[in-house]
Motif scaffolding. Structure first.
Motif, PDB file in Angstrom:
ATOM      1  N   GLY A 140       0.808  -1.220   0.000  1.00 43.73           N
ATOM      2  CA  GLY A 140       0.000   0.000   0.000  1.00 43.73           C
ATOM      3  C   GLY A 140       0.838   1.264   0.000  1.00 43.73           C
ATOM      4  O   GLY A 140       1.760   1.413  -0.798  1.00 43.73           O
ATOM      5  N   GLY A 151      -4.375   9.495  -4.708  1.00 38.09           N
ATOM      6  CA  GLY A 151      -4.838   8.449  -3.806  1.00 38.09           C
ATOM      7  C   GLY A 151      -4.384   7.096  -4.301  1.00 38.09           C
ATOM      8  O   GLY A 151      -3.830   6.970  -5.400  1.00 38.09           O
ATOM      9  N   PHE A 187      -7.966  -2.916   7.411  1.00 37.70           N
ATOM     10  CA  PHE A 187      -6.682  -2.281   7.098  1.00 37.70           C
ATOM     11  C   PHE A 187      -6.025  -1.839   8.400  1.00 37.70           C
ATOM     12  O   PHE A 187      -6.672  -1.761   9.444  1.00 37.70           O
ATOM     13  N   MET A 205      -2.243   0.658   9.763  1.00 34.40           N
ATOM     14  CA  MET A 205      -1.294   1.687   9.327  1.00 34.40           C
ATOM     15  C   MET A 205       0.167   1.313   9.594  1.00 34.40           C
ATOM     16  O   MET A 205       1.022   2.197   9.705  1.00 34.40           O
ATOM     17  N   THR A 208       3.194   3.037   7.829  1.00 37.33           N
ATOM     18  CA  THR A 208       2.620   4.121   7.030  1.00 37.33           C
ATOM     19  C   THR A 208       2.892   5.429   7.764  1.00 37.33           C
ATOM     20  O   THR A 208       2.435   5.620   8.889  1.00 37.33           O
ATOM     21  N   LEU A 263      -4.150   9.044   7.041  1.00 37.45           N
ATOM     22  CA  LEU A 263      -5.000   8.769   5.881  1.00 37.45           C
ATOM     23  C   LEU A 263      -6.472   8.695   6.256  1.00 37.45           C
ATOM     24  O   LEU A 263      -6.823   8.387   7.392  1.00 37.45           O
ATOM     25  N   ASP A 264      -7.319   8.939   5.262  1.00 41.11           N
ATOM     26  CA  ASP A 264      -8.736   8.583   5.306  1.00 41.11           C
ATOM     27  C   ASP A 264      -8.888   7.361   4.413  1.00 41.11           C
ATOM     28  O   ASP A 264      -8.334   7.319   3.301  1.00 41.11           O
ATOM     29  N   LEU A 265      -9.627   6.367   4.886  1.00 43.22           N
ATOM     30  CA  LEU A 265      -9.900   5.165   4.100  1.00 43.22           C
ATOM     31  C   LEU A 265     -11.365   5.185   3.700  1.00 43.22           C
ATOM     32  O   LEU A 265     -12.243   5.403   4.543  1.00 43.22           O
ATOM     33  N   TYR A 306     -14.233   2.925   1.958  1.00 40.85           N
ATOM     34  CA  TYR A 306     -14.586   1.565   1.564  1.00 40.85           C
ATOM     35  C   TYR A 306     -15.730   1.615   0.562  1.00 40.85           C
ATOM     36  O   TYR A 306     -16.721   2.345   0.753  1.00 40.85           O
ATOM     37  N   LYS A 347     -11.741   7.560   9.144  1.00 43.28           N
ATOM     38  CA  LYS A 347     -11.120   8.874   8.976  1.00 43.28           C
ATOM     39  C   LYS A 347      -9.938   9.061   9.924  1.00 43.28           C
ATOM     40  O   LYS A 347      -9.951   8.548  11.047  1.00 43.28           O
ATOM     41  N   VAL A 362     -10.963  -0.209  -1.868  1.00 48.31           N
ATOM     42  CA  VAL A 362     -10.642   0.710  -0.774  1.00 48.31           C
ATOM     43  C   VAL A 362      -9.805   1.831  -1.380  1.00 48.31           C
ATOM     44  O   VAL A 362      -8.825   1.574  -2.081  1.00 48.31           O
ATOM     45  N   GLU A 398      -7.513   5.091  -0.467  1.00 51.98           N
ATOM     46  CA  GLU A 398      -6.799   5.815   0.580  1.00 51.98           C
ATOM     47  C   GLU A 398      -6.414   7.191   0.055  1.00 51.98           C
ATOM     48  O   GLU A 398      -5.848   7.310  -1.038  1.00 51.98           O
TER      49      GLU A 398
END
Length: 161
Positions: free
Chosen positions: A68, A80, A93, A95, A98, A102-104, A106, A118, A137, A139
């Protein structure tokens, strides 16, 4: 050369070779920066028919899905990563490794947003579930879901380049 001189030279040689193989532990290992690679374009269409357009990287191989956005130092606002799975299932998911928040987003098999996670915190290994079946998904940088005023029910469409 005497046996004593030979022994001394041998001992010095072994010492020099040993020391030359020692690593300097004070030297940090420089990681290669991973840069964004535009692989497609994604459009989010909101309920009021307004649109948000992003450049995306596509994660659709096992390696890309597992890696990712790990090890990235930053990402632009209109970029993104879209994860594309072979099946529809609840997604989880985290992090790990990472560096950026991030905001994920779905998204189900009909390309409709079903949920968000969020402001995911960097390096946090807490599970971030989709709480609904998802095939995709997306990101993006943390805060953009709120900034763009995205809602469950908004839809996406994307194309690869």
């Amino acid at each position: 050369m005497t046996l004593k001189q030979f022994g001394f030279i041998l001992a010095i040689s072994v010492t020099v070779l040993s020391l030359s193989n020692c690593k300097d532990e004070t030297k940090p290992i420089k990681q290669t920066e991973i840069l964004f690679k535009r692989e497609g374009e994604l459009t989010i269409t909101k309920a009021d028919d307004s649109k948000v357009v992003l450049d995306i990287e596509i994660a659709d191989t096992d390696f890309d899905i597992q890696t990712g956005l790990m090890y990235r130092n930053s990402m632009e606002k209109k970029q993104g990563m879209l994860f594309v799975f072979d099946d529809v299932s609840e997604r989880y998911f985290y992090m790990k490794n990472t560096k950026i928040p991030l905001d994920l987003i779905y998204i189900n098999e009909n390309k409709t947003i079903v949920s968000f996670q969020k402001n995911a915190k960097p390096f946090d290994e807490t599970s971030l579930p989709s709480n609904a079946p998802a095939k995709y998904v997306l990101e993006v940088n943390a805060g953009l879901v709120n900034l763009w005023k995205l809602s469950v029910g908004d839809s996406i469409d994307y194309s690869e380049i």
